[in-house]
Structure formats: structure tokens, C-alpha cells
Design a protein around this motif. Sequence first.
Motif, short mmCIF file in Angstrom:
data_model
loop_
_atom_site.label_atom_id
_atom_site.label_comp_id
_atom_site.label_asym_id
_atom_site.label_seq_id
_atom_site.Cartn_x
_atom_site.Cartn_y
_atom_site.Cartn_z
N VAL A 248 0.83 -1.21 0.00
CA VAL A 248 0.00 0.00 0.00
C VAL A 248 0.86 1.25 0.00
O VAL A 248 0.67 2.17 -0.81
N ASN A 249 1.84 1.32 0.90
CA ASN A 249 2.63 2.53 1.03
C ASN A 249 3.62 2.72 -0.11
O ASN A 249 3.96 3.85 -0.44
N ALA A 250 4.07 1.62 -0.70
CA ALA A 250 4.94 1.75 -1.88
C ALA A 250 4.22 2.51 -2.98
O ALA A 250 4.80 3.38 -3.65
N ALA A 251 2.94 2.21 -3.17
CA ALA A 251 2.16 2.88 -4.22
C ALA A 251 1.60 4.21 -3.74
O ALA A 251 1.71 5.23 -4.41
N GLN A 252 1.01 4.19 -2.55
CA GLN A 252 0.29 5.36 -2.06
C GLN A 252 1.21 6.55 -1.82
O GLN A 252 0.96 7.66 -2.32
N LEU A 253 2.27 6.36 -1.05
CA LEU A 253 3.14 7.48 -0.73
C LEU A 253 3.97 7.93 -1.92
O LEU A 253 4.18 9.13 -2.13
N ALA A 254 4.43 6.96 -2.72
CA ALA A 254 5.20 7.34 -3.91
C ALA A 254 4.32 8.10 -4.90
O ALA A 254 4.75 9.08 -5.51
#
Length: 284
Positions: free
Chosen positions: A185-191
Motif C-alpha cells: 500500500v505505502n509503496a504505491a500510495q506514498l510514492a
Amino acid sequence: MAAPAKPRSSPKAVKFLFGGLAGMAATVFVQPLDLVKNRMQLSGEGAKTREYKTSLHAVGSILRAEGVRGIYTGLSAGLLRQATYTTTRLGIYTILFEKLTAADGTPPAFLTKAAIGMTAGAVGAFVGTPAEVALIRMTADGRLPPEQRRGYANVFNALLRITREEGLTTLWRGCVPTMARAVVVNAAQLASYSQSKQFLLDSGSELLLLLLRSPRIQNMRMIDGKPEYRNGLDVLLKVVRYEGFFSLWKGFTPYYARLGPHTVLTFIFLEQMNKFYRKFFLSA
């Protein structure tokens, strides 16, 4: 010629503080959807009759049985989860992002941002798992018969009783699937957030690991001294066996509906707090 100095930045403590406050503010608006999602994912557990047919049916049933306050059950746990998980992941992400930003202001490459997001998500999920265990149990309590309810007064009462009655390690039950989900999730969301700065969501990433969400592990009871489920795979197999393959997607609608508003609101609040801090504390 001397290299240009990096622009002034807020202290690390402020980065962590703003990340947590932004997530907590967003949670106030979407907590009912989290409750509905958890109830639907637990509905029909153990080959019982499914309590809720649709998300709207779940909302109506909860309101009739528990009132308006019931729809916000577990809010204290939801806020603590944001205070731990979101504070950690956004704080770590912001700090690493700035460290890897060139002196001339050139941001890291997208894959680097994704790697930073994965690191921040994994650490944040580990820190936030105890609050998530409490959240799952508190939101699930209302669907149980009165004599079986745990009756936690608030999130701190839940954490204390879980530790005392089941042991400290129970607070991290389901930690592995929770961390696996957070990495993706954070790999996609934050990036994606850093790349666009337009509050666009890569929501599909959450769907890849929807099955790894672990409310059943975190909410399970001991039966004759043994846990209901051995691990995430055991949950998966039993759900398919007793409730059907498509039961794996129970709670999909409220989960998906919660994801977008919470992410957007979190980043809106975060941007406004950062803007305020830059204007009044860094502009001088």
C-alpha cells in the motif's frame, strides 16, 4: 562555486506529529466505514448465517441495534492506530525523502520513493498492530451475544486487558499480514502522492492484499485452550471451506469506499499543516 543549500525543513518531531494528526483527523470522518468493513468481514464466521447482505444493510442493522453511537464504536482505537501507524509511516517517509533529495531540490526517483514507502509502511504497521488488534475487537464486539462480548471501555482498557488475559504477544497477532499489506500500500500510495501532489490514489494496490487483512486472526478466541486459527493460511482455507470462495471479498465495498476519503483527507490535512508551519516558522 558552492552547491546550493537545501531549503529549510521542519524538525523531525514536527514531521511525525503532523503525520499522526493528519491521519487522526481523517479517521474521525471515516470510522463508520471501518466499523462496517470489519463487521462484514467477520459476518458468517464459522459457517454461521451471514448477518449482513450489503454495506447498506450493515449500516441499517448497526444503527437499529446500537444507535448512532454504535456506528462510532472503536473510535478511540482508530485514533490510536493513526497516532502510531500513520505517525510512524509518514514521519519516516518524510525524513527519508528529504535525506535523499538532492541539494538542488531534485526529488528521488519514483522507484526510490516506492522503496522509502515500503520501509515506512512496514515499520509503521509493526508499531500500529496493537492498536489495530484493539480496533478489530472493539468494532466486532457489537455483533456478539451479550454474554460473549468483551466490553472494552476504550482502547487503553482493551490493550491492558489483552495483555493481562492473553499475554503481551497477542497485541501483535496478525502482524505479518498487516505488515505485508502496508508494504504494498505505502509503496504505491506514498510514492504516487509525492509524484503527483494532486491527491491521486493508487487504490488498486490495496486490493492486491485485501485477502491478507487479518481481522479474523486479531479477533479470534481460544476454544478449549486452542486458538481458532493457526495462521493466515488457515483463515483463508477455512473461510473458503465453510463460507464459500467469494466470502473472501466480504467488506470490499466499505473498505474501498473508506480508502479513498481517508487517504485524500490525510494528505489534505498534512499539506495544510505543513503550509502553516512553513509560513509562520520557516519563512523568517
